[in-house]
Structure formats: structure tokens, C-alpha cells
Design a protein around this motif. Structure first.
Motif, PDB file in Angstrom:
ATOM      1  N   HIS B  53      43.462  36.062  30.533  1.00 59.74           N
ATOM      2  CA  HIS B  53      44.405  36.023  31.640  1.00 59.74           C
ATOM      3  C   HIS B  53      43.750  36.548  32.914  1.00 59.74           C
ATOM      4  O   HIS B  53      43.517  35.786  33.851  1.00 59.74           O
ATOM      5  CB  HIS B  53      45.692  36.778  31.296  1.00 59.74           C
ATOM      6  N   VAL B  54      43.386  37.848  32.911  1.00 57.82           N
ATOM      7  CA  VAL B  54      42.753  38.394  34.117  1.00 57.82           C
ATOM      8  C   VAL B  54      41.382  37.779  34.363  1.00 57.82           C
ATOM      9  O   VAL B  54      40.907  37.724  35.492  1.00 57.82           O
ATOM     10  CB  VAL B  54      42.618  39.931  34.066  1.00 57.82           C
ATOM     11  N   SER B  55      40.741  37.288  33.291  1.00 59.24           N
ATOM     12  CA  SER B  55      39.391  36.747  33.468  1.00 59.24           C
ATOM     13  C   SER B  55      39.391  35.322  33.973  1.00 59.24           C
ATOM     14  O   SER B  55      38.380  34.828  34.450  1.00 59.24           O
ATOM     15  CB  SER B  55      38.623  36.834  32.145  1.00 59.24           C
ATOM     16  N   ILE B  56      40.535  34.639  33.882  1.00 53.52           N
ATOM     17  CA  ILE B  56      40.530  33.238  34.314  1.00 53.52           C
ATOM     18  C   ILE B  56      41.430  32.975  35.509  1.00 53.52           C
ATOM     19  O   ILE B  56      41.233  32.007  36.230  1.00 53.52           O
ATOM     20  CB  ILE B  56      40.946  32.283  33.177  1.00 53.52           C
ATOM     21  N   TYR B  57      42.453  33.826  35.710  1.00 52.60           N
ATOM     22  CA  TYR B  57      43.402  33.574  36.792  1.00 52.60           C
ATOM     23  C   TYR B  57      42.753  33.884  38.128  1.00 52.60           C
ATOM     24  O   TYR B  57      42.068  34.898  38.267  1.00 52.60           O
ATOM     25  CB  TYR B  57      44.643  34.438  36.588  1.00 52.60           C
ATOM     26  N   LYS B  58      43.006  33.036  39.116  1.00 48.93           N
ATOM     27  CA  LYS B  58      42.384  33.270  40.420  1.00 48.93           C
ATOM     28  C   LYS B  58      42.960  34.528  41.064  1.00 48.93           C
ATOM     29  O   LYS B  58      44.161  34.651  41.236  1.00 48.93           O
ATOM     30  CB  LYS B  58      42.633  32.066  41.328  1.00 48.93           C
ATOM     31  N   TRP B  59      42.081  35.429  41.441  1.00 50.57           N
ATOM     32  CA  TRP B  59      42.532  36.703  42.026  1.00 50.57           C
ATOM     33  C   TRP B  59      43.057  36.484  43.435  1.00 50.57           C
ATOM     34  O   TRP B  59      42.496  35.740  44.210  1.00 50.57           O
ATOM     35  CB  TRP B  59      41.373  37.709  42.047  1.00 50.57           C
ATOM     36  N   SER B  60      44.156  37.152  43.745  1.00 51.16           N
ATOM     37  CA  SER B  60      44.746  37.045  45.073  1.00 51.16           C
ATOM     38  C   SER B  60      44.812  38.446  45.679  1.00 51.16           C
ATOM     39  O   SER B  60      44.652  39.446  44.980  1.00 51.16           O
ATOM     40  CB  SER B  60      46.162  36.473  44.982  1.00 51.16           C
ATOM     41  N   ILE B  61      45.047  38.487  46.998  1.00 54.24           N
ATOM     42  CA  ILE B  61      45.146  39.784  47.678  1.00 54.24           C
ATOM     43  C   ILE B  61      46.236  40.651  47.067  1.00 54.24           C
ATOM     44  O   ILE B  61      46.008  41.830  46.761  1.00 54.24           O
ATOM     45  CB  ILE B  61      45.374  39.602  49.191  1.00 54.24           C
ATOM     46  N   ILE B  67      46.504  46.343  41.636  1.00 52.05           N
ATOM     47  CA  ILE B  67      45.682  47.119  40.712  1.00 52.05           C
ATOM     48  C   ILE B  67      44.984  48.263  41.438  1.00 52.05           C
ATOM     49  O   ILE B  67      44.748  49.327  40.853  1.00 52.05           O
ATOM     50  CB  ILE B  67      44.667  46.201  39.955  1.00 52.05           C
ATOM     51  N   SER B  68      44.720  48.073  42.733  1.00 47.69           N
ATOM     52  CA  SER B  68      44.134  49.168  43.507  1.00 47.69           C
ATOM     53  C   SER B  68      45.120  50.317  43.654  1.00 47.69           C
ATOM     54  O   SER B  68      44.729  51.483  43.657  1.00 47.69           O
ATOM     55  CB  SER B  68      43.712  48.679  44.900  1.00 47.69           C
ATOM     56  N   HIS B  69      46.402  49.968  43.769  1.00 46.46           N
ATOM     57  CA  HIS B  69      47.409  51.025  43.857  1.00 46.46           C
ATOM     58  C   HIS B  69      47.388  51.862  42.590  1.00 46.46           C
ATOM     59  O   HIS B  69      47.412  53.090  42.619  1.00 46.46           O
ATOM     60  CB  HIS B  69      48.796  50.422  44.060  1.00 46.46           C
ATOM     61  N   ARG B  70      47.286  51.167  41.451  1.00 47.08           N
ATOM     62  CA  ARG B  70      47.220  51.885  40.183  1.00 47.08           C
ATOM     63  C   ARG B  70      45.902  52.657  40.083  1.00 47.08           C
ATOM     64  O   ARG B  70      45.873  53.806  39.648  1.00 47.08           O
ATOM     65  CB  ARG B  70      47.332  50.879  39.039  1.00 47.08           C
ATOM     66  N   GLY B  71      44.817  52.010  40.489  1.00 46.45           N
ATOM     67  CA  GLY B  71      43.501  52.655  40.418  1.00 46.45           C
ATOM     68  C   GLY B  71      43.432  53.913  41.257  1.00 46.45           C
ATOM     69  O   GLY B  71      42.973  54.967  40.778  1.00 46.45           O
TER      70      GLY B  71
END
Lengths: 158, 167
Positions: B53-61, B67-71
Motif C-alpha cells: 500500500h504505502v510502497s505503491i500508492y503515489k505519495w501526496s503532500i 505522517i510528518s505530524h506523527r513523526g
């Protein structure tokens, strides 16, 4: 309207989707075809809101959510207060608010990524321990050392 | 006919001659949590692979910001816990260690950069947190709004971090 779309995607027999009427509270989760021809018999299993049923649900999760948001707002307000009034009362309030906000935040992360009854229990126990030590350490720092507000001020002064 | 069906409202158990029947609406006997646990238990026990899922889905802003908020949240929390632990364990006082670090510094740029590095996650998590609170009030869910508020958060974060690092 989402229910209508779902039904029309399942039913290819040309039954008009507008004929399906439902209350906005109930959404069918599964559609079973009783036989190849219309009429379709639709049995839906739903998660009903507990408010109709005596004692079958608790508001704990909902209250927790609200508590998280209120704490976030409190923490937001604490920032300027800490800047203008760097007193012990603010130091201890900041220690409590930061620790609890972090505890609840990390709790959500664990809920998302940890599965299995035993693992969930262990992870939450570990988190509880961490948060307790964190709060203890911050209070110790406030009491025996310069305190959080002063610490940030000192760090920035150089 | 179209108008008739659209005009009707409310819970409907009609056995209309058009052949669509909505018979049963039964509340489930299990909680959502129990359902989720059952899912995981069954699928891990059967050793089923998880679809990419995360490895194939195109990343968006919005995805990256989420995920940065969580990070940043996890990083800040860890930092606070590490600080608290250090306060309990280390023998000397805070000013002592601060002076120790300052005696080792490699120049003013290092100090400015460290301030920026500390301020950045705090600023980002704070501004994105406000964005989250707006969502919790039900505001700003339209996709253009999501992107716009996201860009504002990023801009505010950079400006605030630079401003704080300069202090």
C-alpha cells in the motif's frame, strides 16, 4: 447517497438505484442476492449507536477524544503564558500537559500499529511506565533544577 | 415516478413492486474493537501477506504532512522523555551541562543550526496541530482547502523556525 451508489454497483440487473430508500442512519454493509432475479433480499448488519440500548455502550472513547482536543488547546495556550510568565506554576502545568499530550498521542500510535491482545497490553503498560518516568523526571527538574521555562530561556540565550 | 421516489424520506421498509427489499437492520453483537481484533488474529494466524500500500500508492503532500505530524510528535515526545530521564540520572545541574556543550561548540552557525533543528519540529507539529483542530471542527475538508492549509502550515513552520533560530 453512498448507499445508492453501492447498490447500483452490485445490482447489474438494471434496477433503478433511486428506488432504494434508506434512513441516513443506516448503511447496508453487505448485499446478498437471494436469487438471480429481482427482487433482491438485502440483509444488513450494522453497528447501531448505543444510545438506543440501555447499558450496551459507553461514552469512554468519545470523552477521551474530546479530552485529547481540549488538552491540545490548553497546551497551545500555555506556550505564550510560559514565555511571558516563567513561574513554577507554569513549569508544573507544562510538565503535566506535555506528558499527558505525549502519552495520549503515543497511545494512538500504538493503537494503530500494535495488534493482538497480549501485545497491546504489553505496549500500553510500557507506555504507561515511560509516561510516569517522564512526568517524574520533569517534576524533579522543576523542583531541583532551573525549571522548564528557565531551561528553554537559557538554551536560547547563548 | 422519479420525483415520487426522490421525494420520500425516512426509514423505509417498503416492499415496492420494483423489487428492492430492505428487510433487516440488526445491530451486531460485537464491538468494533472486537471485530478488528478478530480480523488481525485470523489473518496473522493464516499467515496471509499484506497487499502493498504505502510502497505503491503515489505519495501526496497531505499524506506526507500527515505522517510528518506523527513523526514530529513521536520525536518530540521521545526528546522530552529523554530529557526527563537525563534529569533523573545525571548528577550535575542543567546549567553545568549547558556550559559543557557551549565549551564544545564549533561556532555560531552550529548554535543557530541547533536552534533551527529544535524549533522546526515544534513549529511544524504546532501549526499542523492547529490544522488538525480545524478539521476536528469540521472545517477545511475540501481537497483544495486541504492543500492550501497544508502549504500555509509549511510556510509558517519555515518562517517561525528561522525566526526562532535568529533569536
Amino acid at each position: 447517497m453512498a448507499a445508492l451508489v453501492r447498490l447500483s454497483s452490485v445490482c447489474h440487473r438494471g434496477v433503478s438505484p433511486l428506488l432504494f430508500r434508506s434512513s441516513s442512519l443506516i448503511r447496508p454493509l453487505a448485499v446478498q442476492k437471494k436469487d438471480r432475479d429481482c427482487p433482491y433480499l438485502i440483509t444488513a448488519k450494522i453497528h447501531a449507536t448505543p444510545s438506543n440500548y440501555a447499558g450496551s455502550g459507553s461514552k469512554a472513547a468519545s470523552l477521551h477524544w474530546t479530552g485529547e482536543r481540549i488538552l491540545s488547546v490548553v497546551l497551545l495556550g500555555l506556550a505564550p503564558v510560559a514565555y511571558y510568565y516563567p513561574v513554577p506554576a507554569v513549569d508544573y502545568t507544562l510538565a503535566a500537559a506535555l506528558t499527558l499530550h505525549g502519552h495520549w498521542g503515543l497511545g494512538q500510535v500504538l493503537t494503530d500499529y500494535v495488534h493482538g491482545d497480549f501485545k497491546i497490553k504489553m505496549a500500553n503498560a510500557g507506555l504507561f511506565l515511560l509516561s510516569t518516568v517522564t512526568f517524574a523526571g520533569l517534576c524533579y527538574f522543576n523542583y531541583h533544577d532551573v525549571g522548564i521555562c528557565k531551561a528553554v530561556a537559557l538554551l536560547w540565550s547563548k | 415516478m422519479l420525483l415520487m421516489t426522490v421525494a420520500r424520506q425516512g426509514l423505509c421498509l417498503s416492499r415496492s413492486q420494483f423489487g428492492v427489499l430492505y428487510r433487516h437492520a440488526v445491530p451486531m453483537g460485537t464491538t468494533a474493537k472486537e471485530e478488528m481484533n478478530k480480523f488481525w488474529a485470523k489473518n496473522t494466524q493464516l499467515n496471509r501477506p499484506v497487499s502493498p500500500h504505502v510502497s505503491i500508492y503515489k505519495w501526496s503532500i497531505p499524506m506526507m504532512m500527515s505522517i510528518s505530524h506523527r513523526g514530529t510528535g513521536v520525536a518530540l515526545s521521545s526528546g522530552i522523555s529523554a530529557f526527563a530521564l537525563a534529569a533523573l540520572v545525571l548528577p550535575e545541574s542543567y546549567p553545568y551541562y549547558l556550559d559543557l556543550i557551549h565549551s564544545m561548540t564549533f561556532g555560531p552557525q552550529f548554535l543557530a543550526f541547533s536552534k533551527f533543528a529544535l524549533a522546526f519540529p515544534v513549529a511544524y507539529h504546532t501549526f499542523n496541530g492547529i490544522r488538525h483542530l480545524a478539521w476536528d471542527l469540521g472545517k477545511g475538508f475540501k481537497i483544495p482547502e486541504v492543500y492550501r492549509s497544508g502549504y500555509i502550515v509549511i510556510a509558517l513552520t519555515v518562517l517561525t523556525s528561522i525566526g526562532l533560530a535568529a533569536m
